[in-house]
Design a protein around this motif. Structure first.
Motif, PDB file in Angstrom:
ATOM      1  N   PHE A  13       0.881  -1.185   0.028  1.00 16.08           N
ATOM      2  CA  PHE A  13       0.073   0.035   0.163  1.00 16.08           C
ATOM      3  C   PHE A  13       0.974   1.259  -0.058  1.00 16.08           C
ATOM      4  N   ILE A  14       2.052   1.236   0.755  1.00 12.53           N
ATOM      5  CA  ILE A  14       2.588   2.360   0.738  1.00 12.53           C
ATOM      6  C   ILE A  14       3.488   2.569  -0.491  1.00 12.53           C
ATOM      7  N   ARG A  15       3.717   1.282  -1.186  1.00 12.16           N
ATOM      8  CA  ARG A  15       4.659   1.764  -1.960  1.00 12.16           C
ATOM      9  C   ARG A  15       3.992   2.246  -3.183  1.00 12.16           C
ATOM     10  N   LYS A  16       2.487   1.777  -3.364  1.00 15.28           N
ATOM     11  CA  LYS A  16       1.492   2.440  -4.275  1.00 15.28           C
ATOM     12  C   LYS A  16       1.189   4.121  -4.084  1.00 15.28           C
ATOM     13  N   GLU A  17       1.475   4.368  -2.797  1.00 13.86           N
ATOM     14  CA  GLU A  17       1.202   5.772  -2.374  1.00 13.86           C
ATOM     15  C   GLU A  17       2.176   6.526  -2.877  1.00 13.86           C
ATOM     16  N   PHE A  18       3.571   5.869  -2.696  1.00 16.69           N
ATOM     17  CA  PHE A  18       4.594   6.552  -3.287  1.00 16.69           C
ATOM     18  C   PHE A  18       4.582   6.750  -4.838  1.00 16.69           C
ATOM     19  N   TYR A  19       4.089   5.826  -5.501  1.00 19.42           N
ATOM     20  CA  TYR A  19       3.796   5.856  -6.705  1.00 19.42           C
ATOM     21  C   TYR A  19       2.916   7.141  -7.282  1.00 19.42           C
ATOM     22  N   HIS A  20       2.070   7.108  -6.398  1.00 21.81           N
ATOM     23  CA  HIS A  20       1.062   8.120  -6.873  1.00 21.81           C
ATOM     24  C   HIS A  20       1.675   9.687  -6.586  1.00 21.81           C
ATOM     25  N   VAL A  21       2.749   9.746  -5.651  1.00 23.96           N
ATOM     26  CA  VAL A  21       3.192  11.065  -5.288  1.00 23.96           C
ATOM     27  C   VAL A  21       4.108  11.385  -6.453  1.00 23.96           C
ATOM     28  N   PHE A  22       5.032  10.524  -6.893  1.00 21.64           N
ATOM     29  CA  PHE A  22       5.927  10.595  -7.604  1.00 21.64           C
ATOM     30  C   PHE A  22       5.706  10.847  -9.011  1.00 21.64           C
ATOM     31  N   ARG A  23       4.497  10.155  -9.329  1.00 17.87           N
ATOM     32  CA  ARG A  23       3.952  10.308 -10.583  1.00 17.87           C
ATOM     33  C   ARG A  23       3.018  11.530 -11.186  1.00 17.87           C
ATOM     34  N   ASP A  24       2.618  12.166  -9.897  1.00 15.74           N
ATOM     35  CA  ASP A  24       1.853  13.318  -9.941  1.00 15.74           C
ATOM     36  C   ASP A  24       2.615  14.630  -9.980  1.00 15.74           C
ATOM     37  N   LYS A  26       1.753  17.653 -10.172  1.00 17.94           N
ATOM     38  CA  LYS A  26       1.261  18.819  -9.208  1.00 17.94           C
ATOM     39  C   LYS A  26       1.688  18.454  -7.820  1.00 17.94           C
ATOM     40  N   THR A  27       1.540  17.452  -7.361  1.00 21.13           N
ATOM     41  CA  THR A  27       1.870  16.718  -5.812  1.00 21.13           C
ATOM     42  C   THR A  27       3.211  16.990  -5.623  1.00 21.13           C
ATOM     43  N   LEU A  28       4.278  16.764  -6.671  1.00 24.00           N
ATOM     44  CA  LEU A  28       5.571  16.872  -6.425  1.00 24.00           C
ATOM     45  C   LEU A  28       5.956  18.372  -6.486  1.00 24.00           C
ATOM     46  N   LEU A  29       5.102  19.214  -7.025  1.00 22.49           N
ATOM     47  CA  LEU A  29       5.363  20.701  -7.169  1.00 22.49           C
ATOM     48  C   LEU A  29       4.952  21.211  -5.873  1.00 22.49           C
ATOM     49  N   ILE A  30       3.934  20.967  -5.232  1.00 17.24           N
ATOM     50  CA  ILE A  30       3.691  21.195  -4.047  1.00 17.24           C
ATOM     51  C   ILE A  30       4.662  20.936  -2.916  1.00 17.24           C
ATOM     52  N   MET A  31       4.916  19.556  -3.075  1.00 15.06           N
ATOM     53  CA  MET A  31       5.617  19.057  -1.978  1.00 15.06           C
ATOM     54  C   MET A  31       7.268  19.828  -2.137  1.00 15.06           C
ATOM     55  N   PHE A  32       7.796  19.847  -3.331  1.00 12.14           N
ATOM     56  CA  PHE A  32       9.208  20.109  -3.033  1.00 12.14           C
ATOM     57  C   PHE A  32       9.512  21.335  -3.544  1.00 12.14           C
ATOM     58  N   VAL A  33       8.766  22.050  -4.617  1.00 11.15           N
ATOM     59  CA  VAL A  33       8.997  23.358  -5.228  1.00 11.15           C
ATOM     60  C   VAL A  33       8.430  24.531  -4.285  1.00 11.15           C
ATOM     61  N   CYS A 191       1.010  18.306   4.596  1.00 10.35           N
ATOM     62  CA  CYS A 191       0.296  17.149   5.294  1.00 10.35           C
ATOM     63  C   CYS A 191      -1.046  17.130   5.228  1.00 10.35           C
ATOM     64  N   CYS A 192      -1.670  18.378   5.675  1.00  7.81           N
ATOM     65  CA  CYS A 192      -3.255  18.418   5.579  1.00  7.81           C
ATOM     66  C   CYS A 192      -3.921  18.373   4.262  1.00  7.81           C
ATOM     67  N   THR A 193      -3.411  19.195   3.444  1.00 10.42           N
ATOM     68  CA  THR A 193      -4.024  19.195   2.335  1.00 10.42           C
ATOM     69  C   THR A 193      -3.603  18.122   1.227  1.00 10.42           C
ATOM     70  N   LEU A 194      -2.563  17.731   1.184  1.00 14.37           N
ATOM     71  CA  LEU A 194      -2.231  16.499   0.473  1.00 14.37           C
ATOM     72  C   LEU A 194      -2.844  15.307   0.833  1.00 14.37           C
ATOM     73  N   THR A 195      -2.740  15.020   2.234  1.00 11.30           N
ATOM     74  CA  THR A 195      -3.334  13.816   2.532  1.00 11.30           C
ATOM     75  C   THR A 195      -4.956  13.892   2.372  1.00 11.30           C
ATOM     76  N   ALA A 196      -5.550  14.838   3.009  1.00 16.74           N
ATOM     77  CA  ALA A 196      -6.990  15.169   2.485  1.00 16.74           C
ATOM     78  C   ALA A 196      -7.354  14.606   1.353  1.00 16.74           C
ATOM     79  N   VAL A 197      -6.680  15.330   0.269  1.00 16.14           N
ATOM     80  CA  VAL A 197      -6.928  15.209  -1.241  1.00 16.14           C
ATOM     81  C   VAL A 197      -6.531  13.605  -1.678  1.00 16.14           C
ATOM     82  N   ALA A 198      -5.506  13.040  -1.049  1.00 15.81           N
ATOM     83  CA  ALA A 198      -4.751  11.738  -1.351  1.00 15.81           C
ATOM     84  C   ALA A 198      -6.070  10.760  -1.099  1.00 15.81           C
TER      85      ALA A 198
END
Lengths: 372, 302
Positions: A13-24, A26-33, A191-198
């Motif tokens: 499950f966690i691996r899948k979740e990381f796929y989601h993050v690293f393939r999106d 927009k998420t990456l942008l919010i996360m690191f940029v 934490c808040c926004t991205l988790t809720a959206v995920a």
């Protein structure tokens, strides 16, 4: 055997979740940029310090005293002397055209020996009251400094001097004020926004239906969803701390371990809030909106890093107390800038723990094992 | 014991304002391929969500593999495979990753039950590195079926597995379901396409939350006790209008390139009526009723 299975489910499950993050993207942008941009913005672009204020000096009678004061002003980084004039005829047009922001006017026949012509006038552009106040203070300070130096040479018998010392931030580094605030803000977004959206995304795409009709414990869905964001937030925190230390010169005076422990506590509070939001909405846009309005805005307004809480109406001050970021902001300020130990922040820590536990319990209670 | 037992289920939404199911009862035996046939909005998806324990009925009870859908929902979730009507896999994961994830989720591996999905998976395997969101409708459904099957469920719930895919893939998908039956898996599938009903062992015709009929496809069409004619003419629209005007018409409707008509009395009278109406190129022939004709007959209330 069963434990092993749960562990495997969980890691898949966690691996899948990381796929989601690293393939999106927009998420990456919010996360690191976003964090990097915010730090740079607050550090270099958005600052309420006054630097290089454009100054007009009107000096009808040139003498040694006015010359010394002027050279002192010219040497300071706060002012750029754009014009030196003998009279005030053009002053107003300069102000209107924006050529100058402030003016220092020596009286004609200026001297320090008589009591008659020793008043210096300071004129500032009052449309920005904060700016005017700061500029006035700087000019007064420069003049005062000059007088002090002079009187020391002359051995005046009695005088009162004030010696100012700014604790924890003697060089008045503006970054110190906002870094704790920006950390709180970024943690909130990630934490808040991205988790809720995920989580809401799974509902919106219908995959939640499939997940529910599986042997996976519903609670594990929540934990597995939140965990990757916890890890990513910690990485984020490290990036922010490194940047603030080396790019902005903000020191970390307290224990790094304590700072991390408190940060993780705050991250958990944010995650729990994200979980509560995800439980009560069914669309990503609604989750986005709620977390923005419900968390980002209060974080910006009620933590005290942009607007001092002390100046707010009493109702707002009470409201600020239920904003988790406010307490985290105090903790970071105390630990990072002031260098306090745990005994200095235990009250704030307790508040955050209380908030986390409450929010987590709400999210667990509200989690639906069915569609309705 | 029946694998699925549904008894007098009622379900409504929005606090009783919208009735989704009215006194629905049916049984599905072990290893049976049972079809829920009905138009959109008939209540098919609600039945699936009830049986997969995602919803709770207002009244009535249902059992899957002997487990109550309300009390024993945890057991049921361990034993069934569910493929919702909407594509609900992860669009940003590849075929392989999706399948792996669902296999692990159900505590198994792809290798363990590969024989079950082999026929289907081989068709999509050339694209296994492709993200699920970039697949065609048919491939998506095949992947979803693989994911629902990978843990060798005892009961398979397929909500409109053939909706939105091309006719060839539809035929293939039903072939696969026939094969799965031989593995002893009980299958409950729904479809809005009447022509797919013949692929099921038994079907339930459902409309507006009520079951109209439950039987084998042959028996259902056998119950059609009226003479059915297929009529074609140069101007279809004028023909359909004229058929409605003919006093002896029991029911008439467009059916592909023909109009299907149930008519009282001699069909020759109808023919001359139509000619009088100025309709040319009339071609009349007897035809055998299909499930769709039965469905229309059952739901038609003059």
């Amino acid at each position: 055997m069963i434990k092993h299975k749960i562990y495997k489910q969980f890691t898949a499950f966690i691996r899948k979740e990381f796929y989601h993050v690293f393939r999106d993207r927009k998420t990456l942008l919010i996360m690191f940029v976003l964090p990097v941009v915010q730090i740079l913005l607050f550090g270099f672009a958005l600052t309420n310090e006054v630097k290089n204020a454009r100054l007009l000096i009107v000096n009808p009678t040139e003498n040694a005293v006015s010359g010394q004061i002027i050279s002192k002003i010219k040497a300071s980084k706060y002012f750029t002397v754009t014009n030196v004039a003998h009279n005030t005829t053009d002053m107003e047009s300069y102000f209107k055209s924006g050529n100058i922001q402030c003016a220092l006017i020596f009286p004609s026949g200026f001297n320090t020996t008589s009591l008659k012509n020793n008043t210096i006038q300071i004129i500032t552009d009052g449309t920005d009251p904060n700016f005017s106040k700061t500029v006035t203070n700087y000019l007064n300070a420069i003049i005062g400094e000059y007088l002090q130096e002079r009187s020391m040479l002359q051995q005046v018998p009695l005088q009162i001097n004030s010696e100012v010392r700014m604790l924890y931030n003697p060089e008045m580094n503006g970054s110190m004020v906002f870094i704790p605030g920006v950390i709180a803000l970024i943690m909130m977004i990630v934490c808040c926004t991205l988790t809720a959206v995920a989580i809401v995304r799974e509902k919106e795409f219908g995959s939640m239906e499939v997940l529910l009709v599986s042997p996976l414990k519903p609670i594990l869905v929540l934990v597995a969803k939140a965990l990757p964001y916890l890890v990513l937030s910690i990485i984020n925190l490290i990036v922010i701390l490194l940047m603030s230390r080396f790019a902005l010169g903000v020191p970390i005076r307290g224990s790094l371990l304590l700072l991390f422990a408190e940060s993780i506590l705050f991250i958990i509070t944010c995650l729990a809030f994200g979980l509560v939001i995800s439980n009560s909405t069914n669309s990503q846009s609604a989750a986005m909106l709620i977390s923005m309005m419900g968390m980002l805005l209060p974080t910006l307004l009620f933590t005290g890093f942009l607007f001092p809480l002390e100046n707010m109406p009493i109702g707002f001050q009470w409201f600020a107390n239920i904003v988790p970021a406010r307490w985290y902001f105090l903790i970071v300020n105390d630990v990072m800038i002031k260098g306090l130990s745990f005994s200095g922040v235990w009250k704030e820590t307790l508040v955050l723990i209380g908030m986390s536990v409450t929010l987590l319990s709400i999210s667990m209670l509200k989690f639906k094992t069915r569609l309705q | 014991m029946n694998t699925i037992e549904v008894k007098d289920i009622n379900k409504s939404y929005e606090k009783g304002k919208v009735t989704a199911l009215k006194n629905v009862s049916f049984n599905v035996g072990k290893g049976e391929l049972f079809g829920l046939i009905g138009p959109d909005g008939a209540g098919k998806t609600t039945i699936f969500r009830l049986l997969t324990t995602l919803l709770i009925p207002d009244s009535g009870e249902a059992k899957v593999l002997g487990y109550d859908i309300v009390k024993d929902y945890k057991q049921i979730r361990n034993l069934v495979g569910y493929m919702p009507g909407k594509f609900s896999l992860y669009a940003d994961l590849t075929i392989e990753e999706n399948l792996n994830f669902f296999a692990t989720l159900f505590g198994t591996t792809i290798e363990e039950n590969y024989h079950l999905i082999k026929d289907i998976y081989e068709q999509i395997a050339p694209f296994k590195k492709r993200r699920a969101g970039k697949l065609s409708g048919g491939m998506k459904q095949k992947l979803a079926l693989c994911c629902a099957l990978i843990h060798k469920p005892e009961v398979l719930f397929l909500d409109e597995p053939t909706t939105g895919i091309d006719p060839v893939s539809r035929v293939e998908l039903w072939d696969m379901l026939q094969k799965l039956k031989t593995e002893g898996i009980t299958i409950l599938a729904s479809t809005p396409y009447m022509d797919e009903a013949v692929r099921c062992d038994r079907v339930a015709l459902i409309q507006e939350g009520e079951i109209l009929n439950i039987d084998t496809p042959d028996n259902i069409t056998g119950q059609f006790n009226k003479k059915l004619y297929a009529i074609k003419a140069g101007n279809m629209y004028a023909l359909l209008k004229a058929l409605k005007q003919y006093p002896e018409t029991d029911n008439s409707y467009a059916f592909g390139e023909y109009a299907h008509v149930i008519v009282n009395g001699d069909v020759e009278n109808l023919k001359s009526f139509l000619e009088k109406q100025g309709i040319s190129g009339i071609e009349v022939r007897n035809t055998l009723p299909t499930i769709e004709d039965t469905f229309i007959a059952e739901s038609y209330k003059p």
